[in-house]
Design a protein around this motif. Structure first.
Motif, short mmCIF file in Angstrom:
data_model
loop_
_atom_site.label_atom_id
_atom_site.label_comp_id
_atom_site.label_asym_id
_atom_site.label_seq_id
_atom_site.Cartn_x
_atom_site.Cartn_y
_atom_site.Cartn_z
N UNK A 170 7.53 10.22 0.51
CA UNK A 170 7.34 8.66 0.68
C UNK A 170 8.07 7.25 -0.03
N UNK A 171 8.50 6.29 -0.10
CA UNK A 171 9.02 5.52 -0.51
C UNK A 171 8.91 4.81 -2.02
N UNK A 172 7.42 5.54 -2.43
CA UNK A 172 6.93 4.87 -3.66
C UNK A 172 7.15 6.25 -4.29
N UNK A 209 0.89 -1.27 0.23
CA UNK A 209 0.21 -0.25 0.13
C UNK A 209 0.75 1.11 -0.32
N UNK A 210 0.46 2.44 -0.99
CA UNK A 210 1.49 3.76 -1.09
C UNK A 210 1.09 4.15 0.02
N UNK A 211 2.02 4.65 0.84
CA UNK A 211 1.65 6.09 2.29
C UNK A 211 2.30 6.76 1.65
N UNK A 212 1.82 8.17 2.05
CA UNK A 212 2.32 9.67 2.05
C UNK A 212 2.29 9.35 3.47
N UNK A 213 3.70 10.50 4.24
CA UNK A 213 3.96 10.94 5.27
C UNK A 213 4.03 12.17 5.36
N UNK A 236 -3.25 9.17 -4.24
CA UNK A 236 -2.82 9.13 -2.48
C UNK A 236 -2.58 10.19 -1.60
N UNK A 237 -2.84 10.03 -0.58
CA UNK A 237 -3.56 11.25 0.39
C UNK A 237 -2.80 10.93 1.88
N UNK A 238 -2.39 12.24 2.15
CA UNK A 238 -1.43 12.39 2.97
C UNK A 238 -2.72 12.87 4.56
N UNK A 239 -2.01 12.36 5.81
CA UNK A 239 -2.39 12.55 6.87
C UNK A 239 -2.59 14.24 6.78
#
Lengths: 111, 114
Positions: free
Chosen positions: A25-27, A1-5, A100-103
């Protein structure tokens, strides 16, 4: 799962100060967008960055896309109370489907 | 002129009820979306329509049913509401599928299930 921190999660500063918020992100993303959301309203698009290393300026806001297109930063110079809000980054993985959204980073600029 | 308008702004209802949220955009965009924003402010895509055709259907309970009568309108109907459905629901639009031009969001519908 792609994540944005996004970091920091919360930031409270005085008017006139400078600040930087990060989106990591790592992506790899084909493009990345920054939005600002004020209480009771929907997010409003600030900028889209596309090219690795790209820098875009919007008045006192400076956006940078990382060389590898995995991260981005937003720098605000001489913050004003009107800059208060939730700053969201969103990445496009290039599959023409969902962003892909960050928090978000919740920014409070105090007078 | 409001670009993306959703109604109602606030919705308070009891568990088990059925409710609808309406969305209209006057931007001439081909693509519309429904997002759910939870209490931690995370935006989660629910559905996307391109010119009345469903193109994104995330893992959402089948109690949620979108309807797009034309490309300017995307409504959301929710059956048998549950407490966990409480959230802010945003409608958004974009010129076409794909994200380069960004989204235009409505001002949200705050749904509270009691």
């Amino acid at each position: 799962t792609q994540l944005l921190e996004q970091s920091p999660q919360f930031l409270s500063i005085q008017e006139g100060e400078n600040l930087t918020v990060y989106c990591n992100s790592s992506s790899v993303f084909s493009s990345l967008q920054w939005y600002r959301q004020e209480p009771g309203e929907g997010p409003v698009l600030l900028v889209t960055v596309v090219t690795g290393g790209e820098v875009k300026k919007l008045k006192r806001l400076t956006f940078q896309f990382g060389d590898a297109r995995k991260d981005s930063s937003l720098h605000i110079t001489a913050a004003q109370t009107g800059d208060t809000g939730l700053y969201l980054c969103a990445g496009d993985a290039g599959n023409n489907r969902k962003l892909i959204w960050g928090l978000g980073t919740s920014l409070a600029v105090n007078p | 002129d409001t670009a993306v308008s959703q109604t109602p702004k606030y919705l308070v209802t009891q568990m088990g009820n059925d409710k609808s949220i309406k969305c209209e955009q006057n931007l001439g965009h081909d693509t519309m979306y429904w997002y759910k924003q939870d209490s931690k402010k995370f935006l989660k895509i629910m559905f996307s329509y391109n010119n009345k055709e469903l193109i994104i259907n995330e893992t959402v309970p089948n109690r949620f049913s979108p309807k797009s009568p034309d490309k300017a309108h995307l409504n959301l109907h929710i059956n048998s509401l549950e407490l966990g459905d409480s959230a802010v629901y945003f409608c958004a639009s974009s010129p076409r599928p794909g994200h380069f031009h960004g989204y235009t969001f409505g001002s949200g519908t705050r749904l509270t299930v009691v």
